[in-house]
Design an enzyme around this catalytic site. Structure first.
Site, PDB file in Angstrom:
ATOM      1  N   THR A  33       4.364   1.524   6.725  1.00 47.91           N
ATOM      2  CA  THR A  33       3.103   0.934   6.262  1.00 47.91           C
ATOM      3  C   THR A  33       1.897   1.705   6.775  1.00 47.91           C
ATOM      4  N   SER A  54       1.552   5.255  15.223  1.00 51.40           N
ATOM      5  CA  SER A  54       1.426   5.184  13.757  1.00 51.40           C
ATOM      6  C   SER A  54      -0.045   5.130  13.341  1.00 51.40           C
ATOM      7  N   LYS A  55      -0.867   4.436  14.114  1.00 50.28           N
ATOM      8  CA  LYS A  55      -2.299   4.378  13.782  1.00 50.28           C
ATOM      9  C   LYS A  55      -2.936   5.766  13.997  1.00 50.28           C
ATOM     10  N   ILE A 100       0.817  -1.223   0.000  1.00 49.08           N
ATOM     11  CA  ILE A 100       0.000   0.000   0.000  1.00 49.08           C
ATOM     12  C   ILE A 100       0.853   1.277   0.000  1.00 49.08           C
ATOM     13  N   SER A 105       0.400  -4.663  12.791  1.00 51.22           N
ATOM     14  CA  SER A 105      -0.613  -4.597  13.851  1.00 51.22           C
ATOM     15  C   SER A 105      -0.168  -5.078  15.236  1.00 51.22           C
ATOM     16  N   THR A 154      -7.950   1.692  15.691  1.00 46.56           N
ATOM     17  CA  THR A 154      -7.913   0.945  16.943  1.00 46.56           C
ATOM     18  C   THR A 154      -8.230   1.845  18.137  1.00 46.56           C
ATOM     19  N   ASP A 155      -8.664   1.229  19.235  1.00 47.85           N
ATOM     20  CA  ASP A 155      -8.897   2.002  20.464  1.00 47.85           C
ATOM     21  C   ASP A 155      -7.588   2.474  21.099  1.00 47.85           C
ATOM     22  N   GLU A 156      -6.458   1.877  20.684  1.00 46.71           N
ATOM     23  CA  GLU A 156      -5.180   2.207  21.340  1.00 46.71           C
ATOM     24  C   GLU A 156      -4.753   3.647  21.105  1.00 46.71           C
ATOM     25  N   TYR A 179       3.240   1.482  17.644  1.00 49.02           N
ATOM     26  CA  TYR A 179       2.072   1.014  16.869  1.00 49.02           C
ATOM     27  C   TYR A 179       0.934   2.024  16.965  1.00 49.02           C
ATOM     28  N   SER A 180       0.539   2.381  18.198  1.00 47.68           N
ATOM     29  CA  SER A 180      -0.632   3.260  18.313  1.00 47.68           C
ATOM     30  C   SER A 180      -0.315   4.661  17.804  1.00 47.68           C
ATOM     31  N   ASN A 232      -9.753  -7.672  19.046  1.00 46.99           N
ATOM     32  CA  ASN A 232     -10.511  -8.743  18.381  1.00 46.99           C
ATOM     33  C   ASN A 232      -9.918 -10.101  18.712  1.00 46.99           C
TER      34      ASN A 232
HETATM   35  P1  NAD Z   1      -3.030  -8.539  10.732  1.00 44.52           P
HETATM   36  O1  NAD Z   1      -1.645  -8.215  11.160  1.00 44.52           O
HETATM   37  O2  NAD Z   1      -3.595  -9.868  11.025  1.00 44.52           O
HETATM   38  O3  NAD Z   1      -3.181  -8.312   9.159  1.00 44.52           O
HETATM   39  C1  NAD Z   1      -2.620  -7.222   8.497  1.00 44.52           C
HETATM   40  C2  NAD Z   1      -2.643  -7.498   7.000  1.00 44.52           C
HETATM   41  O4  NAD Z   1      -2.070  -6.366   6.335  1.00 44.52           O
HETATM   42  C3  NAD Z   1      -1.817  -8.720   6.596  1.00 44.52           C
HETATM   43  O5  NAD Z   1      -2.532  -9.506   5.673  1.00 44.52           O
HETATM   44  C4  NAD Z   1      -0.579  -8.111   5.932  1.00 44.52           C
HETATM   45  O6  NAD Z   1      -0.024  -8.931   4.923  1.00 44.52           O
HETATM   46  C5  NAD Z   1      -1.147  -6.823   5.370  1.00 44.52           C
HETATM   47  N1  NAD Z   1      -0.124  -5.784   5.184  1.00 44.52           N
HETATM   48  C6  NAD Z   1       0.822  -5.389   6.088  1.00 44.52           C
HETATM   49  N2  NAD Z   1       1.606  -4.445   5.549  1.00 44.52           N
HETATM   50  C7  NAD Z   1       1.140  -4.226   4.293  1.00 44.52           C
HETATM   51  C8  NAD Z   1       1.524  -3.346   3.243  1.00 44.52           C
HETATM   52  N3  NAD Z   1       2.567  -2.500   3.363  1.00 44.52           N
HETATM   53  N4  NAD Z   1       0.818  -3.365   2.083  1.00 44.52           N
HETATM   54  C9  NAD Z   1      -0.243  -4.220   1.939  1.00 44.52           C
HETATM   55  N5  NAD Z   1      -0.624  -5.088   2.887  1.00 44.52           N
HETATM   56  C10 NAD Z   1       0.043  -5.075   4.052  1.00 44.52           C
HETATM   57  O7  NAD Z   1      -3.932  -7.386  11.350  1.00 44.52           O
HETATM   58  P2  NAD Z   1      -5.399  -7.444  11.966  1.00 44.52           P
HETATM   59  O8  NAD Z   1      -5.308  -7.816  13.377  1.00 44.52           O
HETATM   60  O9  NAD Z   1      -6.273  -8.182  11.043  1.00 44.52           O
HETATM   61  O10 NAD Z   1      -5.764  -5.887  11.904  1.00 44.52           O
HETATM   62  C11 NAD Z   1      -6.327  -5.326  10.726  1.00 44.52           C
HETATM   63  C12 NAD Z   1      -6.564  -3.849  10.947  1.00 44.52           C
HETATM   64  O11 NAD Z   1      -7.440  -3.660  12.057  1.00 44.52           O
HETATM   65  C13 NAD Z   1      -5.294  -3.074  11.294  1.00 44.52           C
HETATM   66  O12 NAD Z   1      -5.382  -1.824  10.654  1.00 44.52           O
HETATM   67  C14 NAD Z   1      -5.347  -2.911  12.812  1.00 44.52           C
HETATM   68  O13 NAD Z   1      -4.683  -1.754  13.202  1.00 44.52           O
HETATM   69  C15 NAD Z   1      -6.831  -2.809  13.022  1.00 44.52           C
HETATM   70  N6  NAD Z   1      -7.321  -3.280  14.343  1.00 44.52           N
HETATM   71  C16 NAD Z   1      -6.968  -4.519  14.811  1.00 44.52           C
HETATM   72  C17 NAD Z   1      -7.484  -4.975  16.028  1.00 44.52           C
HETATM   73  C18 NAD Z   1      -7.135  -6.337  16.576  1.00 44.52           C
HETATM   74  O14 NAD Z   1      -7.493  -6.631  17.717  1.00 44.52           O
HETATM   75  N7  NAD Z   1      -6.479  -7.201  15.846  1.00 44.52           N
HETATM   76  C19 NAD Z   1      -8.345  -4.151  16.759  1.00 44.52           C
HETATM   77  C20 NAD Z   1      -8.668  -2.884  16.260  1.00 44.52           C
HETATM   78  C21 NAD Z   1      -8.169  -2.465  15.036  1.00 44.52           C
HETATM   79  O1  DAU Z   2      -6.958  -2.750  21.272  1.00 49.79           O
HETATM   80  C1  DAU Z   2      -6.875  -3.082  19.909  1.00 49.79           C
HETATM   81  C2  DAU Z   2      -5.519  -3.659  19.627  1.00 49.79           C
HETATM   82  O2  DAU Z   2      -5.485  -4.936  20.233  1.00 49.79           O
HETATM   83  C3  DAU Z   2      -5.179  -3.743  18.147  1.00 49.79           C
HETATM   84  O3  DAU Z   2      -5.131  -2.465  17.606  1.00 49.79           O
HETATM   85  C4  DAU Z   2      -3.851  -4.458  17.939  1.00 49.79           C
HETATM   86  O4  DAU Z   2      -3.605  -4.631  16.561  1.00 49.79           O
HETATM   87  C5  DAU Z   2      -3.909  -5.808  18.614  1.00 49.79           C
HETATM   88  O5  DAU Z   2      -2.671  -6.458  18.490  1.00 49.79           O
HETATM   89  C6  DAU Z   2      -4.307  -5.662  20.082  1.00 49.79           C
HETATM   90  O6  DAU Z   2      -3.248  -5.052  20.864  1.00 49.79           O
HETATM   91  P1  DAU Z   2      -2.851  -5.596  22.329  1.00 49.79           P
HETATM   92  O7  DAU Z   2      -1.465  -5.196  22.590  1.00 49.79           O
HETATM   93  O8  DAU Z   2      -3.889  -5.256  23.320  1.00 49.79           O
HETATM   94  O9  DAU Z   2      -2.969  -7.196  22.040  1.00 49.79           O
HETATM   95  P2  DAU Z   2      -2.033  -8.420  22.410  1.00 49.79           P
HETATM   96  O10 DAU Z   2      -2.788  -9.649  22.017  1.00 49.79           O
HETATM   97  O11 DAU Z   2      -0.659  -8.263  21.906  1.00 49.79           O
HETATM   98  O12 DAU Z   2      -1.995  -8.349  24.009  1.00 49.79           O
HETATM   99  C7  DAU Z   2      -3.183  -8.397  24.785  1.00 49.79           C
HETATM  100  C8  DAU Z   2      -2.781  -8.224  26.241  1.00 49.79           C
HETATM  101  O13 DAU Z   2      -2.061  -9.378  26.660  1.00 49.79           O
HETATM  102  C9  DAU Z   2      -1.862  -7.052  26.489  1.00 49.79           C
HETATM  103  O14 DAU Z   2      -2.162  -6.482  27.756  1.00 49.79           O
HETATM  104  C10 DAU Z   2      -0.465  -7.674  26.535  1.00 49.79           C
HETATM  105  C11 DAU Z   2      -0.736  -9.051  27.104  1.00 49.79           C
HETATM  106  N1  DAU Z   2       0.176 -10.125  26.613  1.00 49.79           N
HETATM  107  C12 DAU Z   2       0.317 -10.274  25.284  1.00 49.79           C
HETATM  108  C13 DAU Z   2       1.155 -11.257  24.783  1.00 49.79           C
HETATM  109  C14 DAU Z   2       1.343 -11.416  23.286  1.00 49.79           C
HETATM  110  C15 DAU Z   2       0.804 -10.949  27.525  1.00 49.79           C
HETATM  111  O15 DAU Z   2       0.635 -10.825  28.762  1.00 49.79           O
HETATM  112  N2  DAU Z   2       1.636 -11.922  27.038  1.00 49.79           N
HETATM  113  C16 DAU Z   2       1.847 -12.098  25.696  1.00 49.79           C
HETATM  114  O16 DAU Z   2       2.632 -13.003  25.317  1.00 49.79           O
END
Ligand code: NAD
Ligand code: DAU
Length: 380
Positions: free
Chosen positions: A105, A189-190, A65, A90, A138-140, A186-187, A216
């Site tokens: 990204t 950049s978002k 992208i 992410s 994201t909420d972050e 991360y947050s 999620n």
């Molecule tokens: P993910 O890491 O599982 O997937 C990200 C996807 O983006 C992958 O398929 C990857 O190949 C693609 N990607 C990465 N860099 C790219 C680039 N430069 N060009 C094109 N494609 C690229 O992420 P996710 O958990 O599915 O999150 C998706 C979106 O939702 C993100 O924007 C994240 O910030 C947001 N979000 C995630 C959560 C969560 O809990 N996972 C919560 C709130 C918001």
């Molecule tokens: O809130 C939305 C966000 O949730 C998204 O924007 C992000 O893409 C997604 O990765 C997620 O971020 P978190 O940092 O909250 O998720 P994670 O699963 O990495 O961690 C959840 C909680 O668990 C956090 O408090 C850190 C803790 N943790 C995580 C890992 C990977 C541990 O204690 N041990 C671990 O090994």
């Protein structure tokens, strides 16, 4: 408001949430063309979309992208009128080790998409009518919340109470007007990408929507995030690295409920608006981990308590945000969305999926993942 049928570009469609969104749109809107644009980083996996890959209304394009010319070409050649932008780096832990990839990204990639969409939509006589750039955030970006209210009432509230009941506790939630205060690379950049999206709306009138969702969980989540990592580790008898004291609180939403919200907002949301998405489902990490252990042991026929010894407290994540909690009343009241699953149900469904899809897990956890895993956790 975009009408179906149309040509919709979904970025990051090979990732966790993106694959659920692509599947939903391909199946629900057979007259629309769904173009999945994904770079296929370690987090992108086309096996997530095996069931729909041959559908006539689906097309996959491997692209970055952040490549502006390529985005221009894809949008023009596919006559794209709607964009749902999920592609991102992410994982917070990775952002702490490598912030530059996140800026490239998440910030430059989003900017390239905005610019490419604007340039193409500027060529239409009716300009932005029926077009939409929908950015998934994201909420972050809102920072971190306290665990207690001024009277000392404690979150999390994992009850099945209503939204108003939650508010009555007087503990703070993130609303659509909460000031941005990101802490991790991360947050940050978002947050920056969200600001660019709103800047394109405010400056050029580009029709945009931003949604900020809580954590999620569900099928196809890469096993570096808490829930799939810990399910996989319990199955393999590996330690469960709990950061700090395990007291941090996250607000969990089943991924299909997020995908349904995205569909609703894409079709009925108001351009220029922001919507928070969350299920009023807060869990302290350690409590959630206990539910996970219990569920995995139960579904694998082991006596309760078998895997409790795997819990291992390790060094805390740098800058670890204490609590996230989303107030999603705007989405519930204005558009009528609500989560479909109770958490225990969603967790059971998720654990079953990981048990039934060991090949998927083996596939994504081979090769480089092993090296990454060892590097992340060997020194803890
Ligand atoms: P993910 O890491 O599982 O997937 C990200 C996807 O983006 C992958 O398929 C990857 O190949 C693609 N990607 C990465 N860099 C790219 C680039 N430069 N060009 C094109 N494609 C690229 O992420 P996710 O958990 O599915 O999150 C998706 C979106 O939702 C993100 O924007 C994240 O910030 C947001 N979000 C995630 C959560 C969560 O809990 N996972 C919560 C709130 C918001
Ligand atoms: O809130 C939305 C966000 O949730 C998204 O924007 C992000 O893409 C997604 O990765 C997620 O971020 P978190 O940092 O909250 O998720 P994670 O699963 O990495 O961690 C959840 C909680 O668990 C956090 O408090 C850190 C803790 N943790 C995580 C890992 C990977 C541990 O204690 N041990 C671990 O090994």
């Amino acid at each position: 408001m975009p009408q179906s049928p149309q040509n919709i570009m979904i970025t990051g469609g090979a990732g966790f949430i993106g694959s659920h969104v692509v599947r939903l749109f391909v199946n629900k809107y057979p007259e629309s063309k769904i173009v999945n644009v994904d770079k296929l980083t370690y987090a992108g996996n086309l096996n997530n979309l095996k069931d729909i890959e041959n559908k006539p209304n689906y097309k996959f394009i491997k692209a970055d992208i952040a490549d502006l010319d390529k985005m221009r070409e894809i949008i023009r050649e596919n006559d794209i009128t709607g964009i749902i932008h999920l592609a991102a780096e992410s994982h917070v832990d990775r952002s702490i080790k490598d912030p530059f990839t996140f800026a490239r990204t998440n910030v430059m990639g989003t900017l390239a998409l905005l610019q490419a969409a604007k340039e193409y939509w500027d060529t239409f006589a009716d300009k932005y009518d029926g077009k939409l750039f929908y950015h998934i955030s994201t909420d972050e970006v809102y920072g971190a919340l306290e665990i207690t209210n001024p009277e000392g009432v404690k979150a999390p509230f994992t009850t099945k109470a209503s939204a108003d009941d939650h508010m009555a506790f007087g503990v703070e939630f993130f609303t659509e007007t909460t000031k941005y205060d990101p802490h991790s690379p991360y947050s940050a950049s978002k947050a920056s990408s969200d600001h660019f999206v709103r800047a394109y709306h405010d400056t050029y009138d580009l029709p945009t929507i931003v949604t900020n969702c809580s954590n999620n969980y569900g099928p196809y989540q890469f096993p570096e995030k808490l829930i799939p990592l810990f399910i996989n580790n319990i199955l393999q008898g590996r330690n469960l690295p709990v950061y700090g004291k395990g007291e941090n609180v996250r607000d969990w939403l089943f991924v299909e409920d997020h995908a349904r919200a995205i569909d609703l907002i894409f079709h009925e949301g108001k351009p220029g608006d922001t919507y928070n998405i969350g299920g009023f489902n807060e869990w302290k990490n350690i409590e959630l981990i206990k539910v996970l252990i219990k569920t995995v042991d139960k579904l694998t026929g082991k006596p309760e308590g078998t895997s409790d010894h795997l819990i291992t407290y390790v060094t805390d994540r740098l800058g670890h945000d204490m609590r996230y909690a989303i107030d999603s009343r705007k989405l519930q009241e204005e558009l009528g969305w609500e989560p479909s699953l109770q958490f225990e149900e969603g967790i059971e469904k998720t654990v079953k999926w990981y048990l039934d899809n060991k090949d998927w897990v083996d596939n994504v956890t081979s090769g480089d993942y092993e090296k990454y895993y060892d590097k992340m956790y060997s020194n803890r």
